[in-house]
Design an enzyme around this catalytic site. Sequence first.
Site, PDB file in Angstrom:
ATOM      1  CB  CYS A  30      33.209  44.862  36.208  1.00 35.20           C
ATOM      2  SG  CYS A  30      34.300  46.296  36.316  1.00 35.20           S
TER       3      CYS A  30
ATOM      4  CG  HIS B  93      36.448  43.439  33.308  1.00 32.01           C
ATOM      5  ND1 HIS B  93      35.205  43.712  33.827  1.00 32.01           N
ATOM      6  CD2 HIS B  93      36.493  42.086  33.129  1.00 32.01           C
ATOM      7  CE1 HIS B  93      34.514  42.593  33.936  1.00 32.01           C
ATOM      8  NE2 HIS B  93      35.276  41.593  33.526  1.00 32.01           N
TER       9      HIS B  93
ATOM     10  CG  ASP C 174      34.296  38.503  34.917  1.00 31.26           C
ATOM     11  OD1 ASP C 174      33.494  39.077  35.679  1.00 31.26           O
ATOM     12  OD2 ASP C 174      34.853  39.080  33.960  1.00 31.26           O
TER      13      ASP C 174
END
EC number: 2.3.2.13
Length: 670
Positions: free
Chosen positions: A255, A314, A337
């Site tokens: 991530c 995250h 994202d």
Amino acid sequence: MDSRNVLIIYAVNVERKLNAAAHHTSEYQTKKLVLRRGQIFTLKVILNRPLQPQDELKVTFTSGQRDPPYMVELDPVTSYRSKGWQVKIAKQSGVEVILNVISAADAVVGRYKMRVNEYKAGVFYLLFNPWCSDDSVFMASEEERAEYILNDTGYMYMGFAKQIKEKPWTFGQFEKHILSCCFNLLFQLENNEMQNPVLVSRAICTMMCAANGGVLMGNWTGDYADGTAPYVWTSSVPILQQHYVTRMPVRYGQCWVFSGILTTALRAVGIPARSVTNFESAHDTEKNLTVDIYLDESGKTIPHLTKDSVWNFHVWTDAWMKRQDLPHGYDGWQVLDSTPQEISDGGFRTGPSPLTAIRQGLIQMKYDTTFVFTEVNGDKFIWLVKQNQEREKNILIAVETASLGKKISTKMVGENRREDITLQYRFPEGSPEERKVMAKASGKPSDDKLNSRTLNNSLQISVLQNSLELGAPIYLTITLKRKTATPQNVNISCSLNLQTYTGNKKTNLGVIQKTVQIHGQESRVFLTMDASYYIYKLGMVDDEMVIGGFIIAEIVDSGERVATDTTLCFLYSAFSVEMPSTGKVKQPLVITSKFTNTLPIPLTNIKFSVESLGLANMKSWEQETVPPGKTITFQMECTPVKAGPQKFIVKFISRQVKEVHAEKVVLISK
């Protein structure tokens, strides 16, 4: 007409240095002119003779990867506007004509071909412009523009909420090929869509992920033999440059790497962006605004029932823009994202999702706001699964309403420090506003929602989460609280795992069980596990590992059970770096590093590296093994190629100890 009177363009000087300085684009490492839309730029046209009133002088700009191209044709003599563009003659001296061109504040961004009459004047890039008040990415604060557009280094925040670690990151949005790579990735957009930062940012977000035919391949398996382990990356630059050259997916990322390259790409094209970390981040697969964890009676997670997960952290990216596609009130920061988690409109992507909508629980606002809302607001339910005459019975033993979406973090503007931006995403936990938002998002009355997530347990449990020096025993301090002081026997069961930051369990370290008699309203119970249970398993996968698990406490007489979870991140401090504070371009400087193996096991696959935007290439040094107790020293000679303050990042990596780093800014003079 006498051929001697025909107007001929001899040359067009795009005044690269002058325009780049005015447009804040001097740092881009390209020979092409880089401009920002909605702002004046200057052209010097050299003619074969002085310009006369009857002469025709046309300036044409064309852009677009699809037919028909976006085209603007301007006449400096009449100064008429076309599609919001305008050109004027600023000065005329003999055969030289100075033109001032203003591009539209909503012009298409991308590569442009420029022509004056029939003279091909070259190619330039046009970017979004946060300095232009009419641009939909306008950002009023000069300090914020310096951070979110011009700063080419920063930090990723990792670890977990009670032990946040910073990872230096080089965004490098001005480096060679980065801008070209970013615009190459936007081939799927129509020309008119290239005006809109909402659509451009969503497309860039999509193309950062190789699963969509883009840049970076995600991998959470722990096996990265045919690529680069995600924790090794500290810069977006080699990833985007490799993709630009090969047009092939780069292996591998997780991530924070996806956020790093996305932030780089957005800043490169002129959209203000910041990498953001959400600690204790929920992944709600059922989209019911809860995370449900199912345990057996020893505290082990039951995989076939537990579909949701909580990541220790995250990382995503926020981008700044107006949302003209939404009702008033949703401008500003938007979540994007690129990490491949959920499908949105046929591809792995999230956003742009407005922070104002997330904060207010307006999950219907596009794009993908439901998913982001749950990441920062969901409730965690822990269920005990009991086997009863070959049938399973699920008993709710813990409801945690304040454990998800903690310490949402980004780099502070103008400072090398962390800024907590949690309140930009959500109201304070337990406040009346927070209850109303949860009710709005869930579609239930606030009283119903509040009651449904409350357990009237007579026993409360919490765990003191200490940091863990790598190689030391595990110590857990359990606190039990109750309203009575009557002595009671309590069974404690704690199951610990070696796992990744996503909660992916690689091996169970064992179960600690203990029966204690508690006295008074508050008691402490101490659990220990020897380091030998985890130390020999550190190298089993090529990931940075943490220790995580669940603790169940049961009152023997009543059978009442409560539960909580724990996470321990490893610390390793036996690493020192020495480097000078100053240096000169093209003159070597020496970096000395020492590392001591304090573990009872040998460290293997050793690699030291030095990275900096001030260096032409990364420098590295490798060694097969460092025995227990051994100290190794290495010296590396680096030759800077860029003047100014340059950040140097020195890393130590091994199979067992993943990434120990140090950083220093060195002032390089010419």
